[in-house]
Design an enzyme around this catalytic site. Sequence first.
Site, short mmCIF file in Angstrom:
data_model
loop_
_atom_site.label_atom_id
_atom_site.label_comp_id
_atom_site.label_asym_id
_atom_site.label_seq_id
_atom_site.Cartn_x
_atom_site.Cartn_y
_atom_site.Cartn_z
N PRO A 17 0.85 -1.20 0.00
CA PRO A 17 0.00 0.00 0.00
C PRO A 17 0.88 1.24 0.00
O PRO A 17 1.82 1.32 0.81
CB PRO A 17 -0.78 -0.11 1.32
CG PRO A 17 -0.09 -1.14 2.13
CD PRO A 17 0.79 -1.95 1.26
N MET A 18 0.63 2.18 -0.90
CA MET A 18 1.43 3.41 -0.92
C MET A 18 0.52 4.61 -1.20
O MET A 18 -0.09 4.70 -2.27
CB MET A 18 2.54 3.32 -1.96
CG MET A 18 3.66 2.34 -1.59
SD MET A 18 5.03 2.36 -2.75
CE MET A 18 4.29 1.56 -4.17
N ALA A 19 0.48 5.53 -0.24
CA ALA A 19 -0.39 6.71 -0.36
C ALA A 19 0.01 7.52 -1.59
O ALA A 19 1.19 7.80 -1.81
CB ALA A 19 -0.26 7.55 0.90
N GLN A 72 -6.53 -1.45 2.52
CA GLN A 72 -5.82 -1.23 3.78
C GLN A 72 -6.52 -0.18 4.63
O GLN A 72 -6.77 0.94 4.16
CB GLN A 72 -4.37 -0.80 3.57
CG GLN A 72 -3.63 -0.87 4.91
CD GLN A 72 -2.27 -0.23 4.93
OE1 GLN A 72 -2.11 0.93 4.54
NE2 GLN A 72 -1.27 -0.97 5.38
N CYS A 102 2.64 2.30 10.06
CA CYS A 102 2.97 3.65 9.56
C CYS A 102 3.60 4.49 10.67
O CYS A 102 3.01 4.69 11.73
CB CYS A 102 1.71 4.34 9.03
SG CYS A 102 2.11 5.96 8.34
N LYS A 141 0.00 -5.38 8.58
CA LYS A 141 1.34 -4.98 8.13
C LYS A 141 2.02 -4.22 9.27
O LYS A 141 1.47 -3.25 9.78
CB LYS A 141 1.21 -4.09 6.89
CG LYS A 141 2.53 -3.61 6.31
CD LYS A 141 2.30 -3.08 4.90
CE LYS A 141 3.55 -2.48 4.27
NZ LYS A 141 3.79 -1.09 4.70
N ASN A 202 8.62 -7.36 3.32
CA ASN A 202 8.55 -6.11 2.58
C ASN A 202 9.78 -5.25 2.92
O ASN A 202 10.28 -5.29 4.02
CB ASN A 202 7.26 -5.36 2.97
CG ASN A 202 7.25 -3.92 2.48
OD1 ASN A 202 7.18 -2.99 3.29
ND2 ASN A 202 7.32 -3.72 1.19
N GLY A 203 10.19 -4.47 1.90
CA GLY A 203 11.24 -3.48 2.12
C GLY A 203 12.48 -3.74 1.30
O GLY A 203 13.13 -4.78 1.42
C1 LIG Z 1 4.97 7.11 -1.12
C2 LIG Z 1 4.77 6.03 -0.09
C3 LIG Z 1 3.52 5.88 0.51
C4 LIG Z 1 3.32 4.85 1.44
N1 LIG Z 1 2.07 4.67 1.96
C5 LIG Z 1 1.83 3.60 2.77
C6 LIG Z 1 0.51 3.27 3.16
O1 LIG Z 1 -0.47 3.91 2.77
N2 LIG Z 1 0.34 2.20 4.00
C7 LIG Z 1 1.41 1.43 4.42
O2 LIG Z 1 1.21 0.47 5.17
N3 LIG Z 1 2.67 1.71 4.03
C8 LIG Z 1 2.88 2.75 3.19
N4 LIG Z 1 4.14 2.97 2.72
C9 LIG Z 1 5.20 2.00 3.04
C10 LIG Z 1 5.23 0.90 1.97
O3 LIG Z 1 4.06 0.12 1.99
C11 LIG Z 1 6.44 -0.03 2.19
O4 LIG Z 1 6.34 -0.60 3.45
C12 LIG Z 1 7.76 0.73 2.08
O5 LIG Z 1 7.78 1.57 0.95
C13 LIG Z 1 8.94 -0.25 2.01
O6 LIG Z 1 8.81 -1.10 0.87
P1 LIG Z 1 9.64 -0.83 -0.48
O7 LIG Z 1 11.09 -0.74 -0.10
O8 LIG Z 1 9.32 -2.01 -1.35
O9 LIG Z 1 9.15 0.48 -1.04
C14 LIG Z 1 4.38 3.98 1.81
C15 LIG Z 1 5.63 4.16 1.21
C16 LIG Z 1 5.83 5.15 0.26
C17 LIG Z 1 7.17 5.28 -0.40
#
Ligand SMILES: Cc1cc2nc3c(=O)[nH]c(=O)nc-3n(C[C@H](O)[C@H](O)[C@H](O)COP(=O)(O)O)c2cc1C
Length: 327
Positions: A17-19, A72, A102, A141, A202-203
Amino acid sequence: MIEIRNLCINPPLLLAPMAGLTHSVFRSLLMQLGGVGLLSTEMLSARRLPMENAAVSPFLVSTEEEHPLSYQLLVADKSHLAAAIDRVHQLGGDAIDLNLGCPAPQVRNFGGGSKLVDDTDHLRQLVAEARAHTSLPLTAKIRLGDQLDEARLKSLCRMLEGEGIDLLTVHARLRKEPFSRKPRWEWVGKVKKWLSIPVVTNGGIFSVEDGRRCLELSGADGLMLGRGAAIRPWLFHEIASELYGVNLPLLDVDRPAFYFYFVDQLEKRFRPERRLGRLKEFTHYFSKTYPFGLRLASAVQTSSSVEEARERAGIFFARSSSQPILA
Ligand SMILES: Cc1cc2nc3c(=O)[nH]c(=O)nc-3n(C[C@H](O)[C@H](O)[C@H](O)COP(=O)(O)O)c2cc1C
C-alpha cells in the site's frame, strides 16, 4: 502460492500500500504487465471510508481488472471498524489489511499506524473486532518495532495470529529507520519461525536479485513490493517469471507507452484536480529507470497542468530513446 481463507495469492507477490501511488491507474498498469498476486489500495481512513463516493473518490475508483484487491485500513478507534469493513464488503474487496506500521507523526498522533502496537490490549480488541466483522482474509502490516526486541516482537506477532490475522507482512525496518537503510530481512526469518500463518517480507526489493536474496534470508512465504514496482512496474513480471516460474507473455518494456497509458487513464478515471499530483508522485519513481531521469522528474514536477507534463515527458522520451533501463 499462498492460500488464506478463500483467496489464492498466486504468485505470492503483493503490492505494498502506498499513499498517492497505489490507486486504480497504477494497479491497472501492473495487472497488464502481469505477475502480481495481490493488489492493494493505499491506506484508507476507517472513519472516512463509509462517506467516500466510490464513483469519484481517487481512493476508491477501481475497475474490474484490479483483482484480487486488498483494502488497507488506517484505524485508531475500534468503533469505526464495522462501518468501514461493511464498505469494503460492499465494494467487493478481496482482503482487508490493518495498517500497524505507519511511522508518520500525523498518523501516530491520532493513534493509528505504528502507534497501535504500543498498547497491546487496545490492539487486541481492535483486531478481535475486525475479525468478528468479516470472513474476508484479514491481514496486518507491521514494522519490526521501536528497537530490536525479539521477545516484544514475538509476543506481538503471536497475539496477531491468535486474534485471527490470516497473513502478516513485515516491513523489515524499525519504526524510525528511513527507507534508505538496508532492510533487516533476516528478522523476518525469525517471525516466520514463530508463526504458522503465512509471512510476507517487505522493504528494499528493487530487482530479481533482491527478491532472491530476500527469500533466502527471510524464508518468507512471499514478497511485497513497493517503490520497486513504481520505479519498474514490470518488476512483478520479472520476479514472477524468474523466481516463481510463472509462464507470462514476453515483456516489451516500452517505457513511454507505459507512461502515456498512465497519463491517459488518470484523465479518464480521476477528476481534473486529482490528476497532476498523482502524475508527479508516479514520475518521481518511474523516472529513476533512466540514467538522466532527474530531468524527466523535474520537468513534470514543475508543470502546472497534466497537458504540460505530458508534452514535457514526450520531449524527454524522444531525446532518451536510446537510454538504457537502469538496473
Ligand atoms: C509514497 C509512499 C507511501 C506509502 N504509503 C503507505 C501506506 O499507505 N500504507 C502502508 O502500510 N505503508 C505505506 N508505505 C510503506 C510501503 O508500503 C512499504 O512498506 C515501504 O515503501 C517499504 O517497501 P519498499 O522498499 O518495497 O518500497 C508507503 C511508502 C511510500 C514510499
